[in-house]
Design a protein around this motif. Structure first.
Motif, PDB file in Angstrom:
ATOM      1  N   TYR A 143       0.858  -1.186   0.000  1.00 17.75           N
ATOM      2  CA  TYR A 143       0.000   0.000   0.000  1.00 17.75           C
ATOM      3  C   TYR A 143       0.893   1.235   0.000  1.00 17.75           C
ATOM      4  CZ  TYR A 143      -4.212  -2.754   0.949  1.00 17.75           C
ATOM      5  OH  TYR A 143      -5.262  -3.633   0.854  1.00 17.75           O
ATOM      6  N   ILE A 144       0.489   2.268  -0.725  1.00 15.92           N
ATOM      7  CA  ILE A 144       1.245   3.513  -0.800  1.00 15.92           C
ATOM      8  C   ILE A 144       0.504   4.587  -0.006  1.00 15.92           C
ATOM      9  CG2 ILE A 144       2.199   5.287  -2.311  1.00 15.92           C
ATOM     10  CD1 ILE A 144       3.525   2.517  -2.593  1.00 15.92           C
ATOM     11  N   GLU A 145       1.239   5.208   0.922  1.00 15.33           N
ATOM     12  CA  GLU A 145       0.636   6.189   1.829  1.00 15.33           C
ATOM     13  C   GLU A 145       1.271   7.562   1.630  1.00 15.33           C
ATOM     14  OE1 GLU A 145       1.821   4.445   5.506  1.00 15.33           O
ATOM     15  OE2 GLU A 145       0.161   3.008   5.541  1.00 15.33           O
ATOM     16  N   GLY A 146       0.482   8.593   1.854  1.00 19.68           N
ATOM     17  CA  GLY A 146       0.992   9.957   1.835  1.00 19.68           C
ATOM     18  C   GLY A 146       1.396  10.414   3.222  1.00 19.68           C
ATOM     19  N   ALA A 147       1.801  11.668   3.335  1.00 13.58           N
ATOM     20  CA  ALA A 147       2.208  12.246   4.615  1.00 13.58           C
ATOM     21  C   ALA A 147       0.980  12.629   5.438  1.00 13.58           C
ATOM     22  CB  ALA A 147       3.077  13.475   4.374  1.00 13.58           C
TER      23      ALA A 147
ATOM     24  N   PRO B 274      -5.932   0.013  -6.926  1.00 11.46           N
ATOM     25  CA  PRO B 274      -4.781  -0.714  -7.487  1.00 11.46           C
ATOM     26  C   PRO B 274      -4.179   0.031  -8.675  1.00 11.46           C
ATOM     27  CG  PRO B 274      -6.741  -2.122  -7.312  1.00 11.46           C
ATOM     28  CD  PRO B 274      -7.195  -0.723  -7.101  1.00 11.46           C
ATOM     29  N   MET B 275      -2.871  -0.035  -8.767  1.00  9.29           N
ATOM     30  CA  MET B 275      -2.164   0.580  -9.890  1.00  9.29           C
ATOM     31  C   MET B 275      -1.019  -0.329 -10.303  1.00  9.29           C
ATOM     32  SD  MET B 275      -0.335   4.352 -10.131  1.00  9.29           S
ATOM     33  CE  MET B 275      -1.902   5.237 -10.168  1.00  9.29           C
ATOM     34  N   ASP B 276      -0.866  -0.513 -11.589  1.00  8.81           N
ATOM     35  CA  ASP B 276       0.268  -1.281 -12.105  1.00  8.81           C
ATOM     36  C   ASP B 276       1.564  -0.627 -11.627  1.00  8.81           C
ATOM     37  OD1 ASP B 276       0.833  -3.390 -14.550  1.00  8.81           O
ATOM     38  OD2 ASP B 276       2.382  -1.830 -14.400  1.00  8.81           O
ATOM     39  N   PHE B 277       2.492  -1.460 -11.151  1.00  6.80           N
ATOM     40  CA  PHE B 277       3.732  -0.914 -10.590  1.00  6.80           C
ATOM     41  C   PHE B 277       4.509  -0.098 -11.630  1.00  6.80           C
ATOM     42  CE2 PHE B 277       8.185  -1.462  -8.919  1.00  6.80           C
ATOM     43  CZ  PHE B 277       8.006  -0.680  -7.782  1.00  6.80           C
TER      44      PHE B 277
ATOM     45  N   ILE C 108      10.874  -4.360   0.077  1.00  7.73           N
ATOM     46  CA  ILE C 108      10.281  -5.706   0.092  1.00  7.73           C
ATOM     47  C   ILE C 108      11.153  -6.745  -0.605  1.00  7.73           C
ATOM     48  CG2 ILE C 108       7.939  -4.757   0.230  1.00  7.73           C
ATOM     49  CD1 ILE C 108       7.605  -5.591  -2.750  1.00  7.73           C
ATOM     50  N   ASP C 109      12.281  -6.298  -1.163  1.00  5.65           N
ATOM     51  CA  ASP C 109      13.221  -7.199  -1.837  1.00  5.65           C
ATOM     52  C   ASP C 109      12.545  -7.969  -2.967  1.00  5.65           C
ATOM     53  OD1 ASP C 109      15.745  -8.257  -2.230  1.00  5.65           O
ATOM     54  OD2 ASP C 109      15.401  -9.978  -0.908  1.00  5.65           O
ATOM     55  N   GLU C 110      11.710  -7.267  -3.689  1.00  2.00           N
ATOM     56  CA  GLU C 110      11.012  -7.877  -4.818  1.00  2.00           C
ATOM     57  C   GLU C 110      10.375  -6.753  -5.639  1.00  2.00           C
ATOM     58  OE1 GLU C 110       7.190 -10.782  -5.375  1.00  2.00           O
ATOM     59  OE2 GLU C 110       8.738 -11.478  -3.993  1.00  2.00           O
ATOM     60  N   THR C 111      10.129  -7.010  -6.905  1.00  5.10           N
ATOM     61  CA  THR C 111       9.408  -6.058  -7.751  1.00  5.10           C
ATOM     62  C   THR C 111       7.953  -6.505  -7.853  1.00  5.10           C
ATOM     63  OG1 THR C 111      11.394  -5.610  -9.053  1.00  5.10           O
ATOM     64  CG2 THR C 111       9.282  -4.978 -10.023  1.00  5.10           C
ATOM     65  N   PRO C 112       7.026  -5.770  -7.255  1.00  2.31           N
ATOM     66  CA  PRO C 112       5.626  -6.210  -7.281  1.00  2.31           C
ATOM     67  C   PRO C 112       4.974  -5.907  -8.625  1.00  2.31           C
ATOM     68  CG  PRO C 112       5.776  -4.093  -6.174  1.00  2.31           C
ATOM     69  CD  PRO C 112       7.192  -4.511  -6.511  1.00  2.31           C
ATOM     70  N   GLU C 113       3.902  -6.603  -8.926  1.00  3.08           N
ATOM     71  CA  GLU C 113       3.168  -6.321 -10.163  1.00  3.08           C
ATOM     72  C   GLU C 113       2.295  -5.085 -10.007  1.00  3.08           C
ATOM     73  OE1 GLU C 113       0.943  -9.633 -11.533  1.00  3.08           O
ATOM     74  OE2 GLU C 113       2.687 -10.967 -11.695  1.00  3.08           O
ATOM     75  N   LYS C 114       1.809  -4.859  -8.772  1.00  2.00           N
ATOM     76  CA  LYS C 114       0.922  -3.721  -8.539  1.00  2.00           C
ATOM     77  C   LYS C 114       1.158  -3.169  -7.138  1.00  2.00           C
ATOM     78  CE  LYS C 114      -2.862  -6.401  -6.510  1.00  2.00           C
ATOM     79  NZ  LYS C 114      -4.267  -6.825  -6.589  1.00  2.00           N
ATOM     80  N   VAL C 115       0.670  -1.971  -6.917  1.00  2.00           N
ATOM     81  CA  VAL C 115       0.603  -1.381  -5.580  1.00  2.00           C
ATOM     82  C   VAL C 115      -0.807  -0.828  -5.404  1.00  2.00           C
ATOM     83  CG1 VAL C 115       3.055  -0.815  -5.374  1.00  2.00           C
ATOM     84  CG2 VAL C 115       1.492   0.827  -6.435  1.00  2.00           C
ATOM     85  N   ILE C 116      -1.198  -0.594  -4.135  1.00  2.00           N
ATOM     86  CA  ILE C 116      -2.520  -0.042  -3.838  1.00  2.00           C
ATOM     87  C   ILE C 116      -2.343   1.401  -3.378  1.00  2.00           C
ATOM     88  CG2 ILE C 116      -4.687  -0.373  -2.605  1.00  2.00           C
ATOM     89  CD1 ILE C 116      -3.779  -2.796  -4.329  1.00  2.00           C
ATOM     90  N   ILE C 117      -2.968   2.327  -4.080  1.00  4.45           N
ATOM     91  CA  ILE C 117      -2.847   3.752  -3.769  1.00  4.45           C
ATOM     92  C   ILE C 117      -3.958   4.139  -2.788  1.00  4.45           C
ATOM     93  CG2 ILE C 117      -2.669   6.084  -4.704  1.00  4.45           C
ATOM     94  CD1 ILE C 117      -0.553   4.030  -5.741  1.00  4.45           C
ATOM     95  N   GLU C 118      -3.591   4.539  -1.579  1.00  5.08           N
ATOM     96  CA  GLU C 118      -4.598   4.891  -0.583  1.00  5.08           C
ATOM     97  C   GLU C 118      -5.221   6.260  -0.841  1.00  5.08           C
ATOM     98  OE1 GLU C 118      -3.241   4.477   3.414  1.00  5.08           O
ATOM     99  OE2 GLU C 118      -2.845   2.329   3.221  1.00  5.08           O
TER     100      GLU C 118
END
Length: 647
Positions: free
Chosen positions: A152-156, A231-234, A254-264
């Motif tokens: 998940y991607i978080e803002g300030a 969801p957003m394509d990485f 995370i020591d990996e390249t994810p396919e997607k991330v979730i934009i909060e």
């Protein structure tokens, strides 16, 4: 807009006198208490939940004191570590020797940042070490596939609790920002900055904070829980900043390249280049510095705790900080929460009570199932799926059977500083969170420890949790009648079940996946009913402000469903006494709070104020009118077509 007809006005209940139950149920039950109740000097409120919390606090503080002075009596190594942390946090003379020194190395990591490129290179390591950042990463269950963890991607975050505090006409917000500024300057002076430099740093930090206000979500927006799932394509995500290497941050963490991330917060990401760029770098850097210092000042010594405490007191309205011993207990109980909660649950609650309450929960689920079967506005297909979800709910009562292995990694070093111990524990916890990306979702995880006076529903796990501490009078006692218990813990249990079918929970299936299991027709009816609940509460005056119906809708849907089902359960008992039921319902919501804390709750809490929960929900129940002989001439009367019942 609905405005309560209650005599005296709902807002007068903060400091009101006893009333007739026909005019104001809450004050009839709690008015005498309300007049005499004294808010503890080190707390912003007192009342039902808080009284129990204070009893738990006294009980465990006594145990911790005895353990600290006689550690041979501690039979559990994890609990021993918690006691060591308590002892360290309470050792004022020892911590005074360190004073500001422990935090300086971490402050230096911020001040050493040269430019936006340097910040970009170090995003991952700063994130892993829990520094405040303009964009960050967390790991949690994928809301569409809750067997799997995702990024998940978080803002300030803002400095103040909600963006409404920044409104031009909000005098509280202006006062709080002024106090925050004063305290921050003082803290910076205490770690070695001269006055002019400290003031310049804070000015830049507040400038970045101000730039966030139009962009970040309000608490009302956060309350619409499912809206965090975007969801957003990485490959697309990593193009969203011209200044930051977003790919490196995520991959390194995370020591990996994810396919997607979730934009909060999509709006935040859309404005990221406006917020974070080379021109804003100095403001961002000083914001990181001030935020880190204020977040961690209380972990240094007593002088630092007292200083940052000035802002905490201004925010809550409490008269004084907790004494050092109480602070030390809470520090240990928070960091070792599951350990302390399990100790409390086993000693003061026990397996017999755990079994009894579990059976009570099962009974409430069966009552709920009957309510769904008898429902007149749902179609048969939706009913069947709702019952499947209901029967799949996992019940967690008292305390977990097994403590999370994470706690075995917490080793307290009493010769070191409190700050270094706490920072180390946070890093361990943060690394465990990041590592969880590679593990399946832990469905056995407890969201609340056993010594917490609360309860919750987790839509992503479809489970309900009732910690041991809430399972006592006035909520639950063998000395109370069944109707009193149903008006207390019964309504709480059914409230948590109802969260599976509130405006947020209704969008998740029996596996906790966000998945539409409704027919279009039924969901449209449900939306109409939740809008009625929004309208019923929206604009009710309270403590000089007004209730935000959208902010509190999910909890109100759970309240009305919980009270309805608890009422049905009470009717099945031989000693049914609905008068006792409603009186205990009103009793558990007694609340007396400072003006500042009431304002904070109105702006940020997804729950309605306790007195309104007591009164308005009772007004929605036809049985209340019959039991208390309420007529259109009485203050508690609400016309039948305005009463809201959903479940």
């Amino acid at each position: 807009m609905f405005t309560s007809k209650i005599v005296g006005g709902a807002g007068d209940m903060v400091n009101a006198k006893p009333a007739n139950e026909k005019d104001n149920l809450y004050l009839a039950v709690n008015g005498a208490w309300q007049e005499k109740a004294v808010i503890p000097a080190d707390k912003p409120r007192t009342g039902g939940f808080m009284d129990l919390d204070e009893d738990v606090e006294k009980t465990l503080m006594k145990d911790f004191h005895e353990f600290a002075n006689n550690e041979d009596t501690i039979k559990d190594d994890l609990l021993f570590q918690a006691v060591k942390l308590y002892r360290l946090a309470n050792n004022v003379d020892h911590l005074d020797k360190f004073h500001q020194q422990p935090i300086l190395k971490d402050i230096q990591r911020i001040t050493d940042l040269k430019d936006i490129n340097d910040l970009s290179d170090k995003l991952a390591e700063l994130s892993a070490d829990n520094f405040p950042l303009p964009i960050d990463v967390s790991i949690d269950a994928d809301m569409k596939d809750t067997s799997t963890n995702v990024v998940y991607i978080e803002g300030a975050d803002l400095i103040l609790p909600d963006k409404s505090y920044y409104d031009d006409d909000n005098e509280s917000g202006k006062s709080l920002l002024k106090k925050f500024s004063e305290v921050s300057v003082k803290l910076l002076s205490m770690i070695g900055y001269d006055l002019d430099k400290a003031q310049a740093i804070v000015k830049k930090a507040l400038a970045f904070d101000k730039s966030l206000v139009p962009i970040v979500k309000s608490q009302e927006e956060w309350a619409d829980y499912t809206k965090i799932y975007n969801p957003m394509d990485f490959k697309e995500y990593i193009t969203k900043s011209n200044s930051l290497n977003l790919e490196k941050q995520v991959v390194d963490l995370i020591d990996e390249t994810p396919e997607k991330v979730i934009i909060e917060e999509p709006r935040y990401l859309d404005n990221l280049n406006k917020l974070v760029n080379s021109e804003n770098f100095e403001n961002i850097k000083e914001w990181m510095l001030v935020t880190y210092l204020t977040d961690n000042a209380s972990n240094l010594d007593e002088e630092f705790r007292q200083t940052i405490g000035e802002y905490s007191l201004a925010l809550s309205g409490a008269k004084e900080l907790k004494n050092r011993t109480k602070y030390a207990y809470h520090k240990a109980a928070n960091i070792f929460s599951q350990v302390v909660g399990t100790y409390y649950g086993k000693k003061y609650f026990g397996q017999a009570a755990k079994d009894d309450v579990t059976n009570m929960v099962k009974k409430m689920i069966s009552i709920y199932e009957q309510r769904i079967n008898d429902n007149t506005w749902l179609g048969e297909d939706t009913k069947k799926k709702a019952i499947v979800k209901l029967e799949t709910i996992k019940i967690k009562v008292g305390y977990p059977d097994k403590i999370d292995e994470l706690y075995s990694k917490f080793e307290v070093e009493e010769t070191s500083s409190l700050y270094d111990n706490v920072i180390n524990f946070r890093r361990i916890r943060r690394q465990d969170e990041l590592d969880s990306y590679h593990r399946p979702v832990d469905r056995a995880k407890w969201l609340m420890p056993g010594h917490m006076v609360n309860a919750c529903y987790d839509p992503s796990r479809n489970d309900i949790t009732f910690p041991a501490a809430i399972l006592q009078a006035p909520f639950y006692s063998l000395k109370q009648s069944s109707s009193q218990n149903y008006g207390g813990i019964g309504a709480v249990i059914a409230h948590e079940i109802s969260h599976a079918f509130d405006n947020n929970g209704a969008q998740f299936d029996e596996f906790g996946n966000m998945n539409n299991w409704w027919t279009d027709e039924d969901y449209a009816k449900f939306k109409d009913l939740t809008q009625k609940m929004i309208n019923e509460f929206n604009g009710i005056p309270y403590n000089g402000g007004k209730v935000n119906g959208k902010l509190v809708v999910s909890e109100n849907v759970a309240d009305v469903g919980g009270l309805r089902c608890a009422l049905e359960a009470a009717k099945t008992e031989k000693d049914e006494n609905l008068r006792e039921f409603f009186i205990n319902w009103a009793r558990v919501w007694r609340l007396k709070a400072t003006k500042e804390f009431n304002e904070l709750l109105l702006k940020t809490d997804v729950h309605s104020p306790g007195p309104l929960r007591a009164n308005v929900m009772a007004q929605n129940m036809d049985e209340f009118y019959q039991e208390f002989n309420i007529t259109p001439d009485d203050g508690m009367w609400l016309d039948p077509d305005k009463r809201v019942n959903i479940w």
